[in-house]
Design a protein around this motif. Structure first.
Motif, PDB file in Angstrom:
ATOM      1  N   GLY A  25       8.091  -4.003  -3.443  1.00  0.00           N
ATOM      2  CA  GLY A  25       7.990  -2.778  -2.678  1.00  0.00           C
ATOM      3  C   GLY A  25       9.361  -2.294  -2.268  1.00  0.00           C
ATOM      4  O   GLY A  25      10.283  -3.101  -2.064  1.00  0.00           O
TER       5      GLY A  25
ATOM      6  N   PRO B  56       0.818  -1.224   0.000  1.00  0.00           N
ATOM      7  CA  PRO B  56       0.000   0.000   0.000  1.00  0.00           C
ATOM      8  C   PRO B  56       0.845   1.265   0.000  1.00  0.00           C
ATOM      9  O   PRO B  56       0.488   2.254  -0.653  1.00  0.00           O
ATOM     10  N   THR B  57       1.957   1.256   0.769  1.00  0.00           N
ATOM     11  CA  THR B  57       2.843   2.427   0.784  1.00  0.00           C
ATOM     12  C   THR B  57       4.136   2.046   0.080  1.00  0.00           C
ATOM     13  O   THR B  57       4.967   1.313   0.626  1.00  0.00           O
ATOM     14  N   ASN B  58       4.247   2.507  -1.099  1.00  0.00           N
ATOM     15  CA  ASN B  58       5.412   2.151  -1.920  1.00  0.00           C
ATOM     16  C   ASN B  58       5.836   3.423  -2.666  1.00  0.00           C
ATOM     17  O   ASN B  58       5.049   3.939  -3.480  1.00  0.00           O
ATOM     18  N   HIS B  59       6.912   4.010  -2.309  1.00  0.00           N
ATOM     19  CA  HIS B  59       8.022   3.651  -1.444  1.00  0.00           C
ATOM     20  C   HIS B  59       7.719   4.046   0.006  1.00  0.00           C
ATOM     21  O   HIS B  59       7.187   5.113   0.250  1.00  0.00           O
ATOM     22  N   LYS B  60       8.168   3.158   0.917  1.00  0.00           N
ATOM     23  CA  LYS B  60       7.955   3.417   2.334  1.00  0.00           C
ATOM     24  C   LYS B  60       9.219   3.994   2.932  1.00  0.00           C
ATOM     25  O   LYS B  60      10.311   3.458   2.728  1.00  0.00           O
TER      26      LYS B  60
ATOM     27  N   THR C 199      10.660  -2.053  11.069  1.00  0.00           N
ATOM     28  CA  THR C 199       9.265  -1.815  10.689  1.00  0.00           C
ATOM     29  C   THR C 199       8.670  -3.109  10.169  1.00  0.00           C
ATOM     30  O   THR C 199       9.381  -4.107   9.995  1.00  0.00           O
TER      31      THR C 199
END
Length: 915
Positions: free
Chosen positions: A598, A507-511, A526
């Motif tokens: 990711g 969902p968050t890419n890039h984190k 994380t």
């Protein structure tokens, strides 16, 4: 009418009677009032088409088409200066300049529709009074009468007192000659005479185009009688008029009268057909056009006189093909040639083209007497958008996998009766409803005109399992006026979406996460987990590491928890802008399996974990204090605030450092190192310096800088000797090195001289043994002869000895035996060395072999051999019978006769008995 007028009228077989009078004026341009002019058209047969010219007070061209009496005849003129009464009287409407311009008088019968025309040309006549009587002099105009075919252009009058007074010359009316006359030729036109011919002999002549100028001799004149002739048929289309000048001279060539002008007009005959500019005309008209719509214009030209009926062309349509929906779809303007529609019902879908035959006829369209010609008019019915496109079916269906784009899911077919591949036929498709997110578009196939429903935005099975689209089709061109859109121009399209195994996604890419560098191994950073979009499938997601450049991280394969596998160092080469990137893979267990990636970005916060380093590492300075100092600074791998300002200081141990050197701080990053004492011996010194940064806690480092102390010149630069001395070599060491180099060069030179001398002795020393006994001289080269006749299939008949030698004695010049030496100039070849050096045995052998190979004088001679006699047999036996038996029975004395090359062999075998 006076006598002269009646005489002129009687001279015509049929013509006009003229009544006119005016006061006498000398100037022909004087404005006068024409009192009366009456034209009476006489009756001619119906088929008459005659043209007559009368040279009276006027010239009248009368054209008769019909004659049924003058009752009810109507008259009209094309001039505003004249009017015609009902009885045919022509009168001037106001005062005019004399002569006025020619005019045309038209007469027609309303009952029979017959028309007549007369061209009226006005000439100037004079009134004169002679012997107390008033009368009119006239110019004769009838060519058939003896009295009237003579022109008296030169007139002289006798005055009452006996003096002769020269009057002005007559203006000669034009002479009219019909074209295409059949003769006989020459044909008399007119007679010209001077009234002086009663007193002297006069010679007449004419000049001008047609007489003495090209075309030559069209007209001629009798020099004695003055009769002028035309010598051949005339062609008005070639030349319509001629301008000649008549001359009168006496027998001596002296001018008797002034030259007069003669104008000859060629009267047109209907001898040319109308000719169309093009044989085929192409025009077009829109289908559905209203009656009276202009289509095209056809044009035909007639070479005849356009002012007469001979050149007046009229048009009509002969045939129309096809005769649908009516046999008279078009009409043509008889005078202009404009073709227009006359009926409704033009439909391109039924009739695309009409072929119309147009006829052009002169004589104002009289088919009985006029000449005609035809041309073809091709009228294309152009398409208008009068047929809306219609779907061939009301519903269409298709199927598309999810997450696919640029896929055609359905083809929509339409029917349009308009012209293919035109704006009236090209279809445009639109989605009216059912696709609010814009997943689909409809593109038109330019060849088939089909609509291709294409996916332009990926669809998601989990969001929409099916789409119900309503589409409408139209043309590029708008529909024609009055045409309504068909209800078949809309249709429904059902599109089913099929489920496919979709890859998990982060969902968050890039984190991005932030932490300080130097965290211990095993620290949990994380949880980087992915989501499987396939909600209707029970699938497990596994994680793995795809890219970890420094191998600093670990990921839990089940839940995606990330921990450190090593200490993270911000100053590492794997760090870019304080960020470390690692890529991880999430894969499901579907069929087939799908995976997604990711990227995790770790921003490392700097800590003071690097001590500063001194720069530069090496420097030089003069042995005496002056302005020459060393600028020093420091480099720290950390970042602000763990770097400068730096603190530079000298250590207290050893004590000589602070005794000889001193440091002066310039700013937070720079300082200067210089000598504290007045003189320091040249050499290399290691100067330790302690550098401390501003971190919390601060870190320091003791760095050593190598300083070369050297003698300097007046500019403060180290000298060359000083630089060497500073490197640690004294004067004695330098001298010793130079002496060693000289000794080494001397030894090399002596060795080279000794080698040259030894080489020279080797070349000058002679062999100690006899050359005759030298085994090296016995190395001979023999050609390979093979294995004998039993081993190889050779023709040995050439080796047989002939019974007689006549053919040898009688041979032609240039033919030699095989064992003869070639005659002629021989090239110079290198001489074989005779006394080689013992050490050059290999060179000697190779040189001798090379000389033997290149010597053409050595047998067998490489020359042309002629074998013109084969013989009947051979006294010698087989060559194979030769052997090397040493029984002593064989006589080898003949070897002595074979020359010096066989001397050694002869000594070995031939001299055996003597030994």
């Amino acid at each position: 009418m006076d006598e002269s007028g009646r005489t002129g009228a009687r001279s015509a077989r049929a013509g006009t009677r003229v009544i006119c009078s005016r006061s006498h004026k000398r100037d022909i341009s004087t404005s006068v009032k024409i009192k009366c002019l009456k034209l009476v058209f006489d009756c001619f047969p119906y088929h008459a088409n005659l043209t007559h010219f009368f040279h009276l007070l006027l010239s009248v061209l009368v054209k008769f088409n019909n004659c049924a009496g003058n009752k009810g005849v109507r008259y009209e003129t094309n001039s505003l200066d004249f009017k015609v009464r009902a009885d045919g009287t022509l009168f001037a409407a106001h005062q005019l300049q004399v002569p006025p311009k020619p005019l045309r008088v038209m007469a027609w019968d309303p009952q029979s529709l017959a028309r007549r025309e007369a061209m009226v040309r006005f000439l100037v006549a004079e009134k004169s009074q002679h012997n107390g009587h008033k009368g009119r002099k006239m110019v004769p105009g009838d060519l058939a009468q003896q009295q009237s075919d003579t022109l008296l252009p030169w007139r002289q009058h006798q005055s009452p007192n006996g003096l002769r007074r020269q009057k002005r010359d007559w203006v000669i009316p034009p002479i009219n000659v019909p074209e295409n006359s059949r003769g006989p030729f020459p044909q008399q036109l007119v007679r010209i005479r001077s009234d002086k011919d009663k007193e002297i002999h006069i010679r007449y002549s004419i000049t001008g185009v047609g007489a003495d100028q090209p075309p030559m001799e069209v007209f001629s004149i009798d020099p004695v009688s003055g009769r002028m002739y035309v010598t051949r048929p005339m062609d008005r289309e070639e030349r319509a008029s001629y301008h000649l000048r008549a001359h009168a001279v006496d027998m001596n060539g002296n001018k008797v009268e002034n030259p007069i002008d003669l104008y000859i007009y060629v009267i047109d005959m209907n001898d040319n057909r109308p000719e169309f500019i093009n044989q085929v005309y192409n025009g077009s008209v829109d289908e559905g056009s209203k009656p009276g719509t202009y289509v095209m214009t056809v044009t035909a030209n007639d070479a005849d006189d356009s002012t007469t009926a001979n050149g007046m062309v009229r048009y009509r349509i002969v045939t129309q093909t096809p005769q649908s929906p009516s046999q008279n779809m078009f009409t043509i303007n008889s005078e202009t040639g404009d073709i227009v529609t006359v009926a409704a019902g033009l439909d391109r879908e039924k009739v695309q083209q009409y072929i119309v035959i147009v006829q052009a006829t002169d004589m104002e369209g009289n088919l009985n007497y006029g000449l005609s010609n035809t041309a073809t008019a091709i009228i294309s019915v152009t398409d208008v958008n009068d047929n809306p496109p219609e779907f061939t079916t009301s519903t269409y269906s298709g199927e598309v996998p999810e997450n696919r784009v640029e896929v055609v899911v359905a083809n929509l077919t339409v029917m349009d009766r308009d012209q293919p591949h035109s704006p009236n036929w090209n279809a445009i498709y639109r989605i009216i409803s059912g696709d609010p997110s814009g997943h689909f578009t409809i593109r038109t196939d330019p060849v088939t005109n089909e609509g291709m429903v294409t996916v332009v935005k990926a669809v998601d099975y989990e969001m929409n399992r099916a789409f119900m689209l309503t589409v409408m089709v139209s043309n590029q061109a708008p529909l024609a006026s009055g045409i309504q859109m068909s209800f078949q121009s809309t249709a429904g399209v059902t599109i089913s979406v099929t489920d496919v195994n979709e890859a998990p996604y982060f969902p968050t890419n890039h984190k991005l996460i932030r932490l300080e560098e130097g965290v211990p191994t095993g620290t949990v950073l994380t949880t980087f987990s992915a989501v499987d979009p396939d909600r209707f499938m029970q699938q497990a997601v596994r994680y793995s590491k795809l890219s970890d450049p420094a191998n600093w991280l670990n990921i839990n394969a089940t839940n995606g928890q990330i921990t450190t596998a090593a200490v993270l160092d911000r100053e590492s080469d794997y760090i870019k802008n304080n960020v470390y990137e690692a890529t991880f893979l999430a894969a499901d267990n579907g069929i087939p399996p799908a995976s997604g990636t990711g990227t995790l970005q770790i921003y490392l916060i700097d800590i003071n974990d690097n001590a500063p380093e001194l720069l530069p590492k090496e420097a030089q300075i003069c042995e005496k204090p002056n302005l020459n100092v060393i600028n020093i600074t420091a480099a720290d791998a950390d970042m602000d605030p763990n770097v400068g300002p730096f603190v530079f200081e000298l250590p207290s141990v050893p004590s000589a450092v602070r005794k000889n050197w001193t440091i002066t701080r310039l700013n937070g990053d720079y300082a200067q190192l210089s000598l504290r004492i007045m003189y320091l011996e040249a050499g290399v010194y290691d100067v330790p310096i302690i550098v401390t940064d501003s971190g919390n806690p601060p870190l320091y480092n003791t760095s050593v800088i190598k300083v070369k102390v050297c003698p300097c010149d007046e500019n403060g630069d180290c000298t060359t000797i000083g630089a060497v001395a500073a490197a640690g070599l004294g004067t004695g060491a330098i001298i010793a090195i130079l002496i060693c180099i000289i000794i080494l060069l001397t030894m090399v030179l002596l060795f080279v001289v000794w080698m040259k001398r030894r080489e020279k002795e080797r070349h000058t020393k002679q062999l100690l043994i006899d050359p005759e006994d030298d085994v090296r001289d016995n190395i001979l080269k023999y050609d390979e002869e093979g294995g004998g006749e039993e081993d190889q299939d050779y023709d040995l008949s050439q080796l047989q000895q002939p019974e007689t030698m006549d053919h040898v004695l009688n041979k032609t010049p240039g033919v030699r035996r095989v064992d003869e030496r070639p005659i002629g100039a021989e090239p110079q070849y290198p001489i074989r060395p005779v006394i080689p050096h013992p050490g050059d045995i290999g060179d000697f052998i190779n040189e001798g072999l090379r000389a033997a190979d290149n010597d053409p004088t050595a047998p067998p001679y490489d020359s042309l051999l002629v074998f013109d006699y084969e013989g009947s047999g051979s006294t010698a036996g087989s060559v194979s019978s030769l052997n090397s038996s040493s029984s002593g029975d064989q006589d080898y004395d003949y070897l002595n006769d074979w020359g010096p090359r066989f001397k050694k062999l002869a000594d070995m075998y031939g001299g055996g008995e003597e030994d």
